[in-house]
Enzyme design. Structure first.
Site, PDB file in Angstrom:
ATOM      1  N   LYS A   1     -33.799 -16.540   9.002  1.00 58.86           N
ATOM      2  CA  LYS A   1     -34.707 -17.429   8.287  1.00 58.86           C
ATOM      3  C   LYS A   1     -34.768 -16.967   6.841  1.00 58.86           C
ATOM      4  O   LYS A   1     -35.457 -16.014   6.497  1.00 58.86           O
ATOM      5  CB  LYS A   1     -36.115 -17.439   8.879  1.00 58.86           C
TER       6      LYS A   1
ATOM      7  N   GLU B   1     -39.806  -3.919   6.217  1.00 58.76           N
ATOM      8  CA  GLU B   1     -39.642  -3.329   4.881  1.00 58.76           C
ATOM      9  C   GLU B   1     -40.590  -4.087   3.982  1.00 58.76           C
ATOM     10  O   GLU B   1     -40.345  -5.241   3.620  1.00 58.76           O
ATOM     11  CB  GLU B   1     -38.185  -3.458   4.419  1.00 58.76           C
TER      12      GLU B   1
ATOM     13  N   CYS C   1     -39.460  -4.520  -4.815  1.00 54.16           N
ATOM     14  CA  CYS C   1     -40.467  -3.678  -4.173  1.00 54.16           C
ATOM     15  C   CYS C   1     -40.400  -2.240  -4.663  1.00 54.16           C
ATOM     16  O   CYS C   1     -41.385  -1.505  -4.583  1.00 54.16           O
ATOM     17  CB  CYS C   1     -40.323  -3.741  -2.660  1.00 54.16           C
TER      18      CYS C   1
ATOM     19  N   GLU D   1     -49.811  -4.452  -5.538  1.00 52.34           N
ATOM     20  CA  GLU D   1     -48.440  -4.736  -5.975  1.00 52.34           C
ATOM     21  C   GLU D   1     -48.421  -6.049  -6.762  1.00 52.34           C
ATOM     22  O   GLU D   1     -48.792  -7.101  -6.240  1.00 52.34           O
ATOM     23  CB  GLU D   1     -47.510  -4.833  -4.775  1.00 52.34           C
TER      24      GLU D   1
END
Length: 490
Positions: free
Chosen positions: A173, A248, A282, A383
């Site tokens: 996906k 992750e 990230c 973040e």
């Protein structure tokens, strides 16, 4: 405008509903394609196809599977320029980065997975001289690979090569706003003649397609890269059928500059790591800790270097930073910038949308640098995932590691110093899956990527990733032929 299809059971198909949705170029806001709007019915079809293909694919020898993954890498490499242009149009990646990190990196990671999987083997364990005891590795089964929009193709390659080489079948996906390069990869897969259903690609939103995969009883493992909140939702869905999960997730990564650091090297490394891919990585530095004795010099040089970044049309060979991926994400990043100002940080560079044509269209935000940031500010805790730098001043080297560890994430970090023993000591004390010394954002196949704490579970990108896609089975065969064993005592 091109019309794309999904790849299910070796065929190009539309969504069962017949619905589609538009693909928007983030650099100019023009609609460039339409892709199927998949839903649970399409997930059911893809999972069923993957389950049918599993006995065929998993029974191929390790050498056969590794050769096919190597052929996928080679076929993708032959179409590098074509796929790089798709990544440029759909994601907004500058063309040089699209050729290199995005597509070239995908080829390199597929090649590595093909090579290292050849060592996949079990082991004999001499438990008893009168028995044959061995441990063998077997594929997990049907793996759902749910990938993010910051590196749409690379994140698929990170997972797909290992999953296939280990004998699993897959349902991919891709991100709903960045699906085109994965659909192009499906064209590559078609060319290498995989058994139908070995790999399937479904497009659509995470709230329907992703959730359906995470909760589907026919899926044996979820491999997800993306936000922490979504990862927690996937983990909850997967728990209902006790699936294996690899996550992750995010990072708020400390970048520690000690008083003896090479300031010019730290500035160069920081500017690259913070603004590469428009900060949508990230692993980007989320928190700069700069010692008070060099703080002002570091800020001056950093702002000067960041101000020279060429922000522009991703098609230009001169462009170093393109747009953010979507209007929604641009608005989120701008919300963090407003938060920083409101909470008392000083915006010393950028953070605005370009006003002059042609960059007044598209989802551009100019590189932003904050100083005067404190540990409790929102921009220091969460973040941002954009081209925003948060610089903090610290006084004590003894305390800076505690500051670095004071976060829910633990993905990566860097320490900048000329004193290598000190750098290594600090690296040992930092709670993160990866610590660079005098570097930040150097990644390479063979080195396991993954973090501590809420940054995730499991590793990508190395021989250890094979553990993520295999089960261990113990087989014990008695060789004595005896009816009664000495340990059969009640």
């Amino acid at each position: 405008m091109q019309q794309y299809k999904m790849w299910i059971n070796g065929k190009w198909v539309g969504a069962e509903s017949g619905r589609t949705y538009p693909v928007v170029n983030p650099a100019n806001e023009e609609v460039i394609a339409e892709v199927p709007l998949g839903d649970r019915a399409d997930v059911d079809k893809a999972v069923a196809a993957a389950r049918r293909a599993f006995p065929v694919w998993s029974q191929k020898t390790q050498a056969e599977r590794s050769r096919i993954v190597s052929r996928i890498a080679a076929a993708l490499g032959e179409r590098l320029e074509e796929v790089a242009r798709i990544e440029m149009l759909d994601h907004g990646a500058p063309i040089n980065a699209a050729r290199g990190m995005h597509v070239g990196g995908s080829v390199e990671n597929l090649e590595y997975a093909a090579q290292v999987s050849r060592v996949l083997m079990g082991s004999a364990v001499p438990v008893n001289p009168a028995a044959l005891t061995y441990i063998q590795r077997e594929p997990v089964g049907v793996c759902a690979l749910i990938t993010p929009w910051n590196f749409p193709l690379l994140m698929v390659a990170w997972k797909l090569g290992f999953a296939l080489a280990a004998g699993n079948t897959c349902v991919i996906k891709p991100p709903s706003i960045d699906s085109l390069s994965t659909l192009k990869l499906a064209e590559v897969l078609e060319s290498v003649d995989l058994p139908p259903g070995t790999v399937n690609v479904i497009t659509g939103p995470g709230g329907t397609v992703g959730e359906a995969l995470a909760s589907h009883p026919g899926v044996d493992k979820i491999a997800f890269t993306g936000s922490c909140d979504t990862g927690k939702d996937i983990m909850a869905c997967a728990s209902r059928s006790v699936k294996r999960v690899g996550l992750e997730l995010g990072g708020k990564n400390p970048f520690i500059v000690l008083p003896d650091a090479d300031i010019d090297a730290a500035v160069e490394g920081g500017v690259f790591a913070s603004f590469c891919n428009s900060g949508m990585i990230c692993a980007s530095p989320g928190r700069y800790y700069v010692h008070e004795s060099i703080h002002d010099e570091f800020v001056e040089k950093f702002v000067a270097a960041a101000g020279k970044i060429v922000v522009g049309d991703p098609a230009s060979e001169k462009t170093q930073m393109g747009p953010l991926v979507s209007a929604e994400h641009r608005d989120k990043v701008e919300g963090y910038i407003r938060s920083g100002v409101a909470e008392g940080a000083k915006l010393v560079l950028g953070g605005k949308r370009p006003a002059a044509p042609p960059l007044n269209k598209g989802y551009f935000v100019m590189p932003a640098v904050f100083t005067g940031v404190t540990q409790d500010m929102t921009i220091a805790r969460e973040e941002i995932f954009g081209p925003v730098v948060c610089i903090m001043k610290y006084l004590s080297e003894d305390r800076v590691v505690a500051l670095a560890n004071d976060n829910t994430f633990g993905l990566c970090a860097s320490v900048w110093t000329r004193d290598m023993p000190k750098g290594i000591r600090m690296a040992n004390e930092i709670r993160a899956g990866w610590v660079w010394i005098n570097e930040h954002l150097m990644l390479a196949p063979g080195l396991p990527w993954g973090g501590y704490k809420e940054s995730g579970i499991g590793k990508d990108g190395s021989i250890h990733t094979l553990d993520e896609y295999t089960e261990l089975k113990v087989i014990y065969a008695d060789l004595t032929g005896a009816t009664h064993k000495p340990w059969h005592v009640l």
